[in-house]
Scaffold this active site. Structure first.
Site, mmCIF file in Angstrom:
data_model
loop_
_atom_site.group_PDB
_atom_site.id
_atom_site.type_symbol
_atom_site.label_atom_id
_atom_site.label_comp_id
_atom_site.label_asym_id
_atom_site.label_seq_id
_atom_site.Cartn_x
_atom_site.Cartn_y
_atom_site.Cartn_z
ATOM 1 N N TRP A 25 -9.234 -13.842 -0.993
ATOM 2 C CA TRP A 25 -8.424 -14.539 -1.977
ATOM 3 C C TRP A 25 -8.065 -15.893 -1.589
ATOM 4 C CZ3 TRP A 25 -4.463 -13.469 -5.853
ATOM 5 C CH2 TRP A 25 -4.628 -12.240 -6.580
ATOM 6 N N TRP A 60 -3.810 -7.598 1.822
ATOM 7 C CA TRP A 60 -3.424 -6.004 1.998
ATOM 8 C C TRP A 60 -4.378 -5.499 2.709
ATOM 9 C CZ3 TRP A 60 0.773 -3.268 1.003
ATOM 10 C CH2 TRP A 60 0.823 -1.948 1.065
ATOM 11 N N VAL A 117 -3.888 -15.578 3.052
ATOM 12 C CA VAL A 117 -2.925 -16.514 2.286
ATOM 13 C C VAL A 117 -2.532 -15.947 1.230
ATOM 14 C CG1 VAL A 117 -3.000 -18.729 0.983
ATOM 15 C CG2 VAL A 117 -4.477 -18.371 2.910
ATOM 16 N N ILE A 119 0.189 -16.464 -1.748
ATOM 17 C CA ILE A 119 0.961 -17.496 -2.741
ATOM 18 C C ILE A 119 1.832 -16.755 -3.508
ATOM 19 C CG2 ILE A 119 0.769 -19.464 -4.019
ATOM 20 C CD1 ILE A 119 -1.925 -20.092 -2.935
ATOM 21 N N GLU A 122 4.893 -14.874 -9.839
ATOM 22 C CA GLU A 122 6.051 -14.653 -10.704
ATOM 23 C C GLU A 122 6.748 -13.373 -10.701
ATOM 24 O OE1 GLU A 122 4.769 -15.890 -14.436
ATOM 25 O OE2 GLU A 122 3.547 -14.054 -14.934
ATOM 26 N N THR A 123 5.839 -12.481 -9.550
ATOM 27 C CA THR A 123 6.547 -10.933 -9.420
ATOM 28 C C THR A 123 6.670 -10.830 -8.058
ATOM 29 O OG1 THR A 123 4.235 -10.062 -9.162
ATOM 30 C CG2 THR A 123 4.936 -10.251 -11.297
ATOM 31 N N HIS A 125 5.194 -8.957 -6.344
ATOM 32 C CA HIS A 125 3.965 -8.315 -5.452
ATOM 33 C C HIS A 125 3.687 -9.169 -4.115
ATOM 34 C CE1 HIS A 125 -0.685 -8.030 -5.927
ATOM 35 N NE2 HIS A 125 -0.099 -6.752 -5.489
ATOM 36 N N PHE A 150 -1.491 -13.248 14.122
ATOM 37 C CA PHE A 150 -0.936 -13.266 12.691
ATOM 38 C C PHE A 150 -1.365 -14.608 12.074
ATOM 39 C CE2 PHE A 150 1.453 -11.673 9.410
ATOM 40 C CZ PHE A 150 2.176 -12.582 8.868
ATOM 41 N N ARG A 164 -0.616 -26.393 5.085
ATOM 42 C CA ARG A 164 -0.677 -25.469 6.495
ATOM 43 C C ARG A 164 -2.198 -25.249 6.753
ATOM 44 N NH1 ARG A 164 3.441 -25.568 4.195
ATOM 45 N NH2 ARG A 164 5.826 -25.361 5.065
HETATM 46 O O1 LIG Z 1 -4.836 -12.411 -0.137
HETATM 47 C C1 LIG Z 1 -4.033 -12.046 -1.222
HETATM 48 N N1 LIG Z 1 -4.079 -10.967 -1.990
HETATM 49 C C2 LIG Z 1 -3.579 -11.006 -2.996
HETATM 50 N N2 LIG Z 1 -3.410 -9.738 -3.804
HETATM 51 C C3 LIG Z 1 -4.578 -8.774 -3.428
HETATM 52 C C4 LIG Z 1 -4.149 -7.941 -2.438
HETATM 53 O O2 LIG Z 1 -4.158 -8.301 -0.926
HETATM 54 C C5 LIG Z 1 -5.351 -6.676 -2.338
HETATM 55 O O3 LIG Z 1 -6.277 -7.228 -1.916
HETATM 56 C C6 LIG Z 1 -5.100 -5.915 -3.776
HETATM 57 O O4 LIG Z 1 -4.036 -5.532 -4.007
HETATM 58 C C7 LIG Z 1 -6.246 -4.889 -3.731
HETATM 59 O O5 LIG Z 1 -5.725 -3.826 -2.799
HETATM 60 C C8 LIG Z 1 -2.581 -12.115 -3.584
HETATM 61 N N3 LIG Z 1 -1.883 -11.994 -4.740
HETATM 62 O O6 LIG Z 1 -1.623 -10.902 -5.315
HETATM 63 O O7 LIG Z 1 -1.099 -13.001 -5.144
HETATM 64 C C9 LIG Z 1 -2.721 -13.233 -2.424
HETATM 65 O O8 LIG Z 1 -2.049 -14.332 -2.774
HETATM 66 N N4 LIG Z 1 -3.257 -13.230 -1.594
#
Ligand SMILES: O=c1[nH]c(NC[C@H](O)[C@H](O)[C@H](O)CO)c([N+](=O)[O-])c(=O)[nH]1
Length: 191
Positions: A25, A60, A117, A119, A122-123, A125, A150, A164
């Site tokens: 991402w 994640w 990363v 970012i 608007e939720t 999450h 980290f 950054r």
């Molecule tokens: O690495 C990121 N994952 C993001 N979402 C995906 C998440 O890390 C998982 O890959 C996904 O939920 C599937 O498990 C992001 N946002 O949702 O904004 C983000 O900004 N950066």
């Protein structure tokens, strides 16, 4: 201008093995962070052949991937030590062996850098992922005893992310700090 971080410390990384797991991402930010970390590893003498880079979809997935890379390296290094095949130790399916074989050079790591990363959208999450990922990476580090660096940016907008990753004129690439931290923590762990 890099004002808040610690003064850089350079330690001898010539005998270290470093893993890097990075999310895909926000890859335009991830790439310079990754390059910054690798540049400092090289500056400390870490051999290219002793750096293993793996990717995951998003931040994640970092904690489980870091934990699995560590576990695979322990199996690999203990099977190498015992002369047995990794298969004996894995009690494994072909899939396990394949994935282990695909992670080249997984002899025990001295540190693993997790790069992502996040970012803010608007939720909520962002908050849930950031909180879980930071706790997860800390837990892997404490449970395994291996330094997990980290390298997850948790920023409110693209501008903060670029600042950054050293993309904005005069800004500092935090990936460099993560590379140096990996070497320092690895060396101190061995001493
Ligand atoms: O690495 C990121 N994952 C993001 N979402 C995906 C998440 O890390 C998982 O890959 C996904 O939920 C599937 O498990 C992001 N946002 O949702 O904004 C983000 O900004 N950066």
């Amino acid at each position: 201008m890099h004002t808040k971080g610690p003064a850089p410390q350079f330690h001898d990384g010539s005998n270290l093995r470093i893993g890097i797991v990075h999310a895909r991402w926000n890859s335009t930010i991830i790439e310079p962070l990754l390059e910054g970390a690798k540049a400092k590893l090289a500056e400390c003498g870490v051999k290219e052949s002793n750096i293993v880079v793996q990717t995951v979809p998003g931040a994640w997935e970092l904690p489980t991937a870091v934990q699995r890379l560590y576990a695979a390296s322990q199996v690999q290094s203990s099977s190498a030590g015992s002369g047995g095949s990794a298969g004996d130790l894995l009690g494994s399916s072909t899939a396990d062996l394949t994935s282990l074989a695909n992670t080249t050079n997984t002899a025990a790591f001295d540190a693993i850098i997790a790069i992502g990363v996040l970012i803010k959208g608007e939720t909520m999450h962002f908050e849930y992922i950031a909180e879980s990922v930071s706790h997860g990476l800390m837990r892997v580090s404490l449970d395994t005893g291996i330094p997990v660096i980290f390298g997850v940016l948790t920023v409110l907008n693209d501008e903060q992310a670029k600042a950054r990753a050293g993309i904005i004129e005069g800004s500092h690439n935090h990936g460099e700090d993560w590379g140096l931290a990996a070497v320092e923590m690895s060396v101190k762990r061995k001493n």
